[in-house]
Design a protein around this motif. Structure first.
Motif, PDB file in Angstrom:
ATOM      1  N   GLU B 123     -22.974   4.622  -9.775  1.00 37.89           N
ATOM      2  CA  GLU B 123     -22.854   3.845 -11.009  1.00 37.89           C
ATOM      3  C   GLU B 123     -23.394   4.666 -12.178  1.00 37.89           C
ATOM      4  OE1 GLU B 123     -21.541   0.766 -13.194  1.00 37.89           O
ATOM      5  OE2 GLU B 123     -21.422   0.867 -11.004  1.00 37.89           O
ATOM      6  N   PRO B 124     -22.549   5.225 -12.989  1.00 38.49           N
ATOM      7  CA  PRO B 124     -23.048   5.997 -14.108  1.00 38.49           C
ATOM      8  C   PRO B 124     -23.792   5.100 -15.105  1.00 38.49           C
ATOM      9  CG  PRO B 124     -20.690   5.674 -14.299  1.00 38.49           C
ATOM     10  CD  PRO B 124     -21.090   5.125 -12.965  1.00 38.49           C
ATOM     11  N   ASP B 125     -24.947   5.540 -15.544  1.00 37.85           N
ATOM     12  CA  ASP B 125     -25.754   4.691 -16.414  1.00 37.85           C
ATOM     13  C   ASP B 125     -25.514   4.972 -17.897  1.00 37.85           C
ATOM     14  OD1 ASP B 125     -28.813   6.538 -15.661  1.00 37.85           O
ATOM     15  OD2 ASP B 125     -26.770   7.158 -16.105  1.00 37.85           O
ATOM     16  N   HIS B 126     -25.417   6.194 -18.274  1.00 32.86           N
ATOM     17  CA  HIS B 126     -25.163   6.461 -19.684  1.00 32.86           C
ATOM     18  C   HIS B 126     -24.134   7.569 -19.804  1.00 32.86           C
ATOM     19  CE1 HIS B 126     -27.768  10.048 -19.370  1.00 32.86           C
ATOM     20  NE2 HIS B 126     -28.395   9.305 -18.493  1.00 32.86           N
ATOM     21  N   ARG B 127     -23.616   7.781 -20.973  1.00 34.43           N
ATOM     22  CA  ARG B 127     -22.435   8.620 -21.152  1.00 34.43           C
ATOM     23  C   ARG B 127     -22.651   9.777 -22.118  1.00 34.43           C
ATOM     24  NH1 ARG B 127     -19.893   7.862 -16.834  1.00 34.43           N
ATOM     25  NH2 ARG B 127     -20.323   5.750 -16.220  1.00 34.43           N
ATOM     26  N   PRO B 128     -23.546  10.628 -21.866  1.00 34.79           N
ATOM     27  CA  PRO B 128     -23.547  11.830 -22.689  1.00 34.79           C
ATOM     28  C   PRO B 128     -22.307  12.662 -22.405  1.00 34.79           C
ATOM     29  CG  PRO B 128     -25.121  12.057 -20.909  1.00 34.79           C
ATOM     30  CD  PRO B 128     -24.575  10.660 -20.839  1.00 34.79           C
ATOM     31  N   ALA B 129     -22.093  13.650 -23.226  1.00 27.28           N
ATOM     32  CA  ALA B 129     -20.845  14.414 -23.146  1.00 27.28           C
ATOM     33  C   ALA B 129     -20.653  15.058 -21.774  1.00 27.28           C
ATOM     34  CB  ALA B 129     -20.849  15.489 -24.233  1.00 27.28           C
ATOM     35  N   GLN B 130     -21.753  15.569 -21.214  1.00 22.26           N
ATOM     36  CA  GLN B 130     -21.641  16.252 -19.928  1.00 22.26           C
ATOM     37  C   GLN B 130     -21.189  15.288 -18.830  1.00 22.26           C
ATOM     38  OE1 GLN B 130     -21.862  19.456 -19.281  1.00 22.26           O
ATOM     39  NE2 GLN B 130     -21.534  19.137 -17.083  1.00 22.26           N
ATOM     40  N   GLN B 131     -21.807  14.114 -18.828  1.00 22.97           N
ATOM     41  CA  GLN B 131     -21.432  13.150 -17.787  1.00 22.97           C
ATOM     42  C   GLN B 131     -20.004  12.672 -17.972  1.00 22.97           C
ATOM     43  OE1 GLN B 131     -24.299  10.026 -17.415  1.00 22.97           O
ATOM     44  NE2 GLN B 131     -25.465  11.216 -15.925  1.00 22.97           N
ATOM     45  N   TYR B 189      -8.925   4.808 -14.535  1.00 18.72           N
ATOM     46  CA  TYR B 189     -10.059   5.251 -13.711  1.00 18.72           C
ATOM     47  C   TYR B 189     -11.357   5.202 -14.517  1.00 18.72           C
ATOM     48  CZ  TYR B 189     -13.017   8.265 -10.803  1.00 18.72           C
ATOM     49  OH  TYR B 189     -14.042   8.767 -10.043  1.00 18.72           O
ATOM     50  N   LEU B 190     -11.297   5.709 -15.735  1.00 22.16           N
ATOM     51  CA  LEU B 190     -12.498   5.722 -16.588  1.00 22.16           C
ATOM     52  C   LEU B 190     -12.954   4.295 -16.897  1.00 22.16           C
ATOM     53  CD1 LEU B 190     -11.539   8.629 -19.044  1.00 22.16           C
ATOM     54  CD2 LEU B 190     -13.240   8.696 -17.216  1.00 22.16           C
ATOM     55  N   ALA B 195     -16.727   3.903 -17.971  1.00 20.92           N
ATOM     56  CA  ALA B 195     -16.847   4.913 -19.025  1.00 20.92           C
ATOM     57  C   ALA B 195     -16.297   4.411 -20.354  1.00 20.92           C
ATOM     58  CB  ALA B 195     -16.117   6.181 -18.603  1.00 20.92           C
ATOM     59  N   ILE B 196     -15.470   3.373 -20.299  1.00 22.98           N
ATOM     60  CA  ILE B 196     -14.918   2.806 -21.527  1.00 22.98           C
ATOM     61  C   ILE B 196     -15.547   1.432 -21.715  1.00 22.98           C
ATOM     62  CG2 ILE B 196     -12.805   2.076 -22.692  1.00 22.98           C
ATOM     63  CD1 ILE B 196     -11.310   4.008 -20.801  1.00 22.98           C
ATOM     64  N   PRO B 197     -16.213   1.205 -22.811  1.00 21.77           N
ATOM     65  CA  PRO B 197     -16.870  -0.087 -23.019  1.00 21.77           C
ATOM     66  C   PRO B 197     -15.846  -1.227 -23.091  1.00 21.77           C
ATOM     67  CG  PRO B 197     -17.068   1.317 -24.948  1.00 21.77           C
ATOM     68  CD  PRO B 197     -16.462   2.140 -23.888  1.00 21.77           C
ATOM     69  N   GLU B 198     -16.285  -2.393 -22.575  1.00 27.68           N
ATOM     70  CA  GLU B 198     -15.382  -3.545 -22.546  1.00 27.68           C
ATOM     71  C   GLU B 198     -15.095  -4.058 -23.960  1.00 27.68           C
ATOM     72  OE1 GLU B 198     -13.860  -4.932 -19.956  1.00 27.68           O
ATOM     73  OE2 GLU B 198     -14.707  -3.504 -18.526  1.00 27.68           O
TER      74      GLU B 198
END
Lengths: 240, 209
Positions: B123-131, B189-190, B195-198
């Protein structure tokens, strides 16, 4: 928030058109934000707004994807692997044709010599009719087949039943070879003296080779050798 | 560029006369066995070929092997390149074939050996560019091979649809369809990965577009 039916009926652009237009803009590597119709539809439609946000996230991620460096010496390894093979493959093509031509010509020559020798030797084989005349009455018949085998023949059967040319023609073959052995060197010698005097050593070598070939014929004897008027004057010392 | 592609002012022009002449000269030198020219040719396209192979295979070592095989084949078969056509589609066709071969071989290997360089978090928690970049790489790995190749060639290598069609030897319309489906599946998928906010404020979307 308006319902989906409301959105479809009131917006000038439908959701399907939205995606199609978005794809067209991205296909042209354009910026969707420059399109007022897309922005207006996304303003009123959550799914299409999510689609727009999704492509934004996707391209942001694509932009930041790291590409690991290629290891040092990559190009050198490629060239080391490819260069010898590429040079060899170009050179080997012509060499392969030369090798093929050599093999074919050698095989043809060997086949020709073997067939000539075979035909010549057949002239020395005793005639079946002579054998039959000299047979004793008690000698077993040689032309019967082995029991149970319709095709099997004994060695003696082959001597009798193998197809043979008449002795007059076989004698002709033998004579042809003799004539060839005499006439060919003389012709070569004359042609060489008139056309290219410089090929004399090659001609002499050829003569010696032909002479040696004749001596190595199975069944050939010195007394059977044809008269070689041109050879008698030659000996190996002339080659040098 | 070979003419049938979409109007594409921002894409690279592969038919630029000067570059093309340079390339033909370079190829001519390679055909004479000039190893310096071969090195130059490999260096010139190394990044593009390795980039495609890495995006297709997701592993550095596999990508490097595929890129090396690609260049070896290119150098051995340079005499077969039709100089009336662009070089890059021919080059990427060979690279794509190498990648597909590597993928087929990987499918035959035990699963433990076929691991991508990036292991997804549950479960990815935050979305910096690398992640985000890692998520996109993982999303690419879920695509069908031909969708992924068409997508990478279009959006990363910036080839035109016509050149991609030539490289992959399928009709141009099919390439367009593959790229569109690839985009949609990647976004889906994202979205599933969060990765895409609702809920997206429109103002934020407009600012970032």
């Amino acid at each position: 928030m308006p319902s989906a039916a409301f959105r479809e009926s009131t917006n000038p652009m439908h959701c399907r058109e939205f995606e199609s237009r978005l794809n067209d803009i991205l296909d042209d590597r354009g910026q969707p934000r420059a399109d007022a119709q897309l922005a207006a539809h996304a303003d009123a439609c959550d799914p299409c707004r999510q689609l727009l946000a999704g492509q934004q996230v996707l391209f942001a991620g694509l932009k930041h994807r790291p590409l690991p460096p290629v290891s040092a010496g990559f190009a050198g390894r490629v060239v080391a692997q490819a260069a010898p093979a590429s040079v060899v493959s170009r050179g080997s093509s012509s060499r392969m044709w030369w090798a093929l031509a050599t093999v074919v010509s050698t095989a043809s020559a060997v086949l020709l010599i073997v067939s000539l020798v075979w035909q010549a030797r057949r002239g020395n084989v005793p005639q079946p009719s002579d054998n039959l005349v000299n047979q004793t009455p008690t000698a077993p018949a040689r032309n019967h087949r082995a029991p149970g085998s319709g095709l099997a023949l004994s060695q003696g059967d082959w001597l009798i039943e193998a197809p043979r040319l008449p002795s007059r023609i076989r004698g002709g073959y033998r004579g042809t070879i003799d004539n060839l052995a005499v006439a060919l060197p003389e012709t070569v010698q004359r042609a060489g003296e008139h056309i290219a005097p410089g090929i004399r050593p090659i001609r002499i070598s050829f003569g010696v080779l032909l002479d040696a070939l004749w001596r190595t014929f199975p069944g050939s004897h010195d007394d059977e050798r044809p008269t070689r008027t041109s050879y008698h004057a030659l000996h190996l010392g002339q080659i040098a | 560029m070979s003419g049938t592609g979409p109007t594409n002012p921002q894409s690279r022009s592969h038919s630029d006369g000067g570059l093309r002449n340079d390339l033909q000269t370079l190829v001519g030198q390679c055909l004479t066995g000039d190893q310096v020219a071969m090195l130059a040719l490999v260096e010139r396209f190394r990044g593009q070929v390795f980039g495609l192979c890495y995006r297709m295979l997701g592993q550095r070592q596999d990508a490097e092997d595929a890129a090396q095989e690609t260049f070896v084949r290119v150098l051995k078969n340079l005499h077969r390149w039709d100089q009336a056509r662009d070089f890059e589609p021919w080059l990427f066709a060979i690279a794509g074939n190498r990648c597909r071969t590597a993928l087929s071989a990987r499918k035959r290997r035990p699963m433990s050996e076929a691991v991508l360089d990036i292991i997804p978090d549950k479960e990815p928690d935050h979305r910096p560019a690398q992640q985000l970049a890692e998520e996109v790489q993982l999303a690419l790995a879920t695509l069908r091979d031909e969708y992924r190749q068409a997508f990478v060639l279009f959006h990363e290598q910036e080839l035109s649809y016509a050149d991609i069609a030539a490289a992959m030897e399928v009709p141009l319309g099919t390439i367009k369809t593959w790229v569109h489906r690839a985009r949609r599946e990647l976004i889906e998928y994202l979205r599933k990965r969060g990765a895409i906010p609702e809920q997206i404020p429109l103002t934020a979307l407009r600012d970032n577009l």
